[in-house]
Design an enzyme around this catalytic site. Structure first.
Site, mmCIF file in Angstrom:
data_model
loop_
_atom_site.group_PDB
_atom_site.id
_atom_site.type_symbol
_atom_site.label_atom_id
_atom_site.label_comp_id
_atom_site.label_asym_id
_atom_site.label_seq_id
_atom_site.Cartn_x
_atom_site.Cartn_y
_atom_site.Cartn_z
ATOM 1 C CE LYS A 22 -9.177 7.291 7.096
ATOM 2 N NZ LYS A 22 -9.077 5.995 8.154
ATOM 3 C CG ASN A 23 -10.797 3.919 5.463
ATOM 4 O OD1 ASN A 23 -9.803 4.347 6.115
ATOM 5 N ND2 ASN A 23 -11.898 3.698 5.996
ATOM 6 N NE ARG A 93 -8.950 -1.084 13.706
ATOM 7 C CZ ARG A 93 -8.622 -2.101 14.656
ATOM 8 N NH1 ARG A 93 -7.642 -1.738 15.837
ATOM 9 N NH2 ARG A 93 -9.163 -3.125 14.796
ATOM 10 C CB CYS A 117 -10.844 6.460 15.736
ATOM 11 S SG CYS A 117 -10.267 7.622 14.596
ATOM 12 N NE ARG A 122 -11.782 0.184 15.154
ATOM 13 C CZ ARG A 122 -11.242 1.500 14.400
ATOM 14 N NH1 ARG A 122 -11.040 2.374 15.047
ATOM 15 N NH2 ARG A 122 -11.790 1.347 13.122
ATOM 16 C CB ILE A 124 -7.262 -7.813 14.936
ATOM 17 C CG1 ILE A 124 -6.391 -8.160 15.973
ATOM 18 C CG2 ILE A 124 -7.333 -6.255 14.517
ATOM 19 C CD1 ILE A 124 -4.967 -7.995 15.547
ATOM 20 C CG ASP A 306 -15.985 5.776 9.111
ATOM 21 O OD1 ASP A 306 -15.872 5.250 10.189
ATOM 22 O OD2 ASP A 306 -14.897 5.545 8.328
ATOM 23 N NE ARG A 398 -5.463 9.019 12.269
ATOM 24 C CZ ARG A 398 -6.381 8.022 12.624
ATOM 25 N NH1 ARG A 398 -6.725 8.105 13.871
ATOM 26 N NH2 ARG A 398 -7.073 6.972 11.931
HETATM 27 C C1 UD1 Z 1 -12.668 0.107 8.862
HETATM 28 C C2 UD1 Z 1 -12.369 1.424 8.765
HETATM 29 C C3 UD1 Z 1 -13.151 2.517 9.445
HETATM 30 C C4 UD1 Z 1 -14.600 2.158 9.685
HETATM 31 C C5 UD1 Z 1 -14.812 0.710 9.663
HETATM 32 C C6 UD1 Z 1 -16.482 0.378 9.528
HETATM 33 C C7 UD1 Z 1 -10.147 1.175 7.975
HETATM 34 C C8 UD1 Z 1 -8.681 1.715 8.143
HETATM 35 N N1 UD1 Z 1 -10.992 1.616 8.931
HETATM 36 O O1 UD1 Z 1 -12.294 0.100 10.393
HETATM 37 O O2 UD1 Z 1 -12.941 3.883 9.173
HETATM 38 O O3 UD1 Z 1 -15.535 2.933 10.602
HETATM 39 O O4 UD1 Z 1 -14.055 -0.087 8.793
HETATM 40 O O5 UD1 Z 1 -16.634 0.828 8.282
HETATM 41 O O6 UD1 Z 1 -10.617 1.015 6.722
HETATM 42 N N2 UD1 Z 1 -14.645 -6.901 14.646
HETATM 43 C C9 UD1 Z 1 -14.518 -8.072 15.291
HETATM 44 N N3 UD1 Z 1 -13.488 -8.541 14.963
HETATM 45 C C10 UD1 Z 1 -12.344 -8.410 14.074
HETATM 46 C C11 UD1 Z 1 -12.788 -7.392 13.332
HETATM 47 C C12 UD1 Z 1 -13.606 -6.480 13.466
HETATM 48 O O7 UD1 Z 1 -15.225 -8.241 16.101
HETATM 49 O O8 UD1 Z 1 -11.394 -9.165 13.836
HETATM 50 C C13 UD1 Z 1 -15.695 -5.811 14.578
HETATM 51 C C14 UD1 Z 1 -15.427 -4.542 15.118
HETATM 52 O O9 UD1 Z 1 -15.234 -4.459 16.404
HETATM 53 C C15 UD1 Z 1 -16.596 -3.786 14.523
HETATM 54 C C16 UD1 Z 1 -16.996 -4.482 13.315
HETATM 55 O O10 UD1 Z 1 -16.426 -5.812 13.372
HETATM 56 O O11 UD1 Z 1 -17.627 -3.770 15.522
HETATM 57 C C17 UD1 Z 1 -16.731 -3.743 11.891
HETATM 58 O O12 UD1 Z 1 -15.286 -3.370 12.113
HETATM 59 P P1 UD1 Z 1 -14.379 -3.377 10.762
HETATM 60 O O13 UD1 Z 1 -15.324 -3.317 9.636
HETATM 61 O O14 UD1 Z 1 -13.332 -4.467 10.851
HETATM 62 O O15 UD1 Z 1 -13.737 -2.007 11.073
HETATM 63 P P2 UD1 Z 1 -12.192 -1.610 10.670
HETATM 64 O O16 UD1 Z 1 -11.626 -2.295 10.033
HETATM 65 O O17 UD1 Z 1 -11.712 -1.492 12.250
#
Ligand code: UD1
Length: 423
Positions: A22-23, A93, A117, A122, A124, A306, A398
């Site tokens: 998926k990702n 997401r 989720c 979360r 960016i 996950d 999803r």
């Molecule tokens: C992606 C995956 C999700 C998985 C996660 C961790 C997708 C669509 N989703 O989510 O299934 O659970 O990786 O393996 O691929 N963070 C920040 N600032 C940012 C970005 C992230 O502080 O700009 C923090 C997040 O809050 C979290 C950590 O970094 O604590 C990791 O997040 P991230 O790896 O970015 O997860 P996602 O991309 O949201």
């Protein structure tokens, strides 16, 4: 909304084939927008997140041709819009990858904040830091993120947190930037390598994906007519491996890359589950008593966040007290309350769940609070005595292709009913 009715206490036995990741697919389809041409993507999982992404990309002008159930030809020749602000953007997401892809193609993007989720906050900010470093101006207006750049120029970007999403988004935006971009402290997940391989097949110059330093030399143009096959979904594979162990079953999980499963396989062995690895499949079986274990989630190659909700169901079957420490997200234990309705003995202390094994689970009405929490409820239902009713099934749709069908083929007893059936 549909519900699942699960009659439990079934040992899962047989073979199950894992779908595409998926990702990875959620990054690869937007990556096709960097190309004014056609490409073909195989092994795309047939799941709701992909259907929504496809709808959004169609609204931008992309055309899709279904070659078969899991193969799509993507034609991004006539993509003319850089604005993705519809309701669909909130639904998952992975919509955040449209930021990097549209910025990379048009030097402009207007997108809505992503949904997905709810595991607490979360942010960016690391995505935005990356885009700014490449020369984009970032403005937030009316819930939309507006990115504009006269030109994108390669930069050194150090991620303050290891982020999968930020790593991929910066890659997407940097592929056609002028000069060299370096991402330090990059995430190393297998699907980052898969997305980089897809981009490289189109003529991008990305080195180091899969390590914590990725170097991207910008290229002027990408070329079409690439055929790419998406890697197997390690989280889906892990879910079925855990399901086999939790039900004391015996399952051959096919179409996997065993190396991607090492953190889980090692934990299962520690718990006295038997594992046999083959080239592209893993047999998992459990006959004897299960031993307690402590799990800590970490970025790849650590134990995936996950998989911690499904793993909790397994730990409930083990002797003694186990713990799960969640170090990626700040609020990912809401599903424990659902498991408690089924008789689970567990408590949450901040970022740790303490799980008392050996308690009997009994069927109850529970809610899929998010995608993997939903998977945990389904596995708990397969283990429990009596009937479990899982609501909010669209969360499971999803991210899991044909989950009910796959589990039933292994001997589970799951029926999907819609509320309108009056059940
Ligand atoms: C992606 C995956 C999700 C998985 C996660 C961790 C997708 C669509 N989703 O989510 O299934 O659970 O990786 O393996 O691929 N963070 C920040 N600032 C940012 C970005 C992230 O502080 O700009 C923090 C997040 O809050 C979290 C950590 O970094 O604590 C990791 O997040 P991230 O790896 O970015 O997860 P996602 O991309 O949201």
């Amino acid at each position: 909304m549909d519900k699942l009715l699960i009659r439990g206490q079934r040992r899962l036995k047989g073979e199950v084939t894992i779908s595409g990741a998926k990702n990875a697919a959620l990054g690869i389809l937007p990556a096709a927008l960097l190309l004014s041409d056609v490409c073909t993507v195989e092994n795309i999982p047939n799941i709701l997140d992909i259907a929504i992404l496809r709808r959004i990309m169609e609204s931008l002008g992309a055309r899709f041709i279904d070659i078969d159930e899991n193969t799509l030809r993507v034609d991004a020749t006539n993509v003319s819009s850089y604005t993705a602000t519809g309701e669909d953007m909130h639904r998952f997401r992975g919509s955040y990858y449209l930021m990097g892809a549209l910025l990379g193609r048009f030097k402009k993007a207007v997108v809505t904040f992503p949904g997905g989720c709810n595991f607490g906050s979360r942010p960016i900010d690391q995505h935005i830091k990356g885009f700014e470093a490449l020369g984009a101006k970032v403005e937030i207006e009316h819930g939309h993120i507006k990115l504009t750049a006269n030109k994108l120029t390669g930069a050194n970007i150090y991620l303050d947190v290891v982020s999968v999403g930020a790593t991929v988004n910066i890659m997407l935006a940097a592929v056609k930037a002028e000069g060299i971009t370096t991402i330090e402290n990059a995430a190393k997940e297998p699907h980052i390598v898969d997305i980089a391989n897809f981009l490289n097949a189109m003529g991008a110059d990305i080195k180091g994906a899969g390590t914590d330093i990725i170097r991207i030399r910008g290229v002027r143009e990408l070329k079409g007519n690439v055929v790419h096959c998406i890697i197997p979904d390690m989280i889906e594979a892990g879910t079925y491996m855990i399901a086999a162990a939790a039900t004391r079953g015996d399952v051959l999980v096919k179409n996997v890359i065993p190396k991607h499963m090492e953190s889980l396989s090692a934990k299962l062995v520690e718990m006295n589950v038997k594992i046999q690895e083959y080239d592209d499949s893993i047999r998992v079986w459990a006959k004897d008593r299960l031993t307690r274990a402590n799990i800590k989630t970490l970025p790849y190659p650590g134990f995936p966040t996950d998989l911690q909700p499904p793993a909790a169901v397994l730990l409930l079957q083990a002797d003694g007290i186990s713990t799960i420490t969640e170090s990626i997200f700040d609020n990912r234990f809401q599903y424990i309350d659902e498991l408690k309705r089924m008789g689970a003995k567990a408590r949450v202390e901040g970022r740790m769940a303490v799980i008392e094994g050996g308690s009997k689970l009994t069927g109850a009405p529970v809610k899929a609070l998010d995608l993997r929490a939903g998977a945990a409820c389904v596995l708990a239902g397969c283990v429990a005595e009596g009937i479990t009713e899982v609501s909010n099934v669209s969360y499971i749709d999803r991210g899991y292709e044909r989950m009910v069908e796959k589990l039933n083929s292994l001997g589970a007893d799951i029926r999907r009913v819609s509320d309108s059936d009056g059940t």
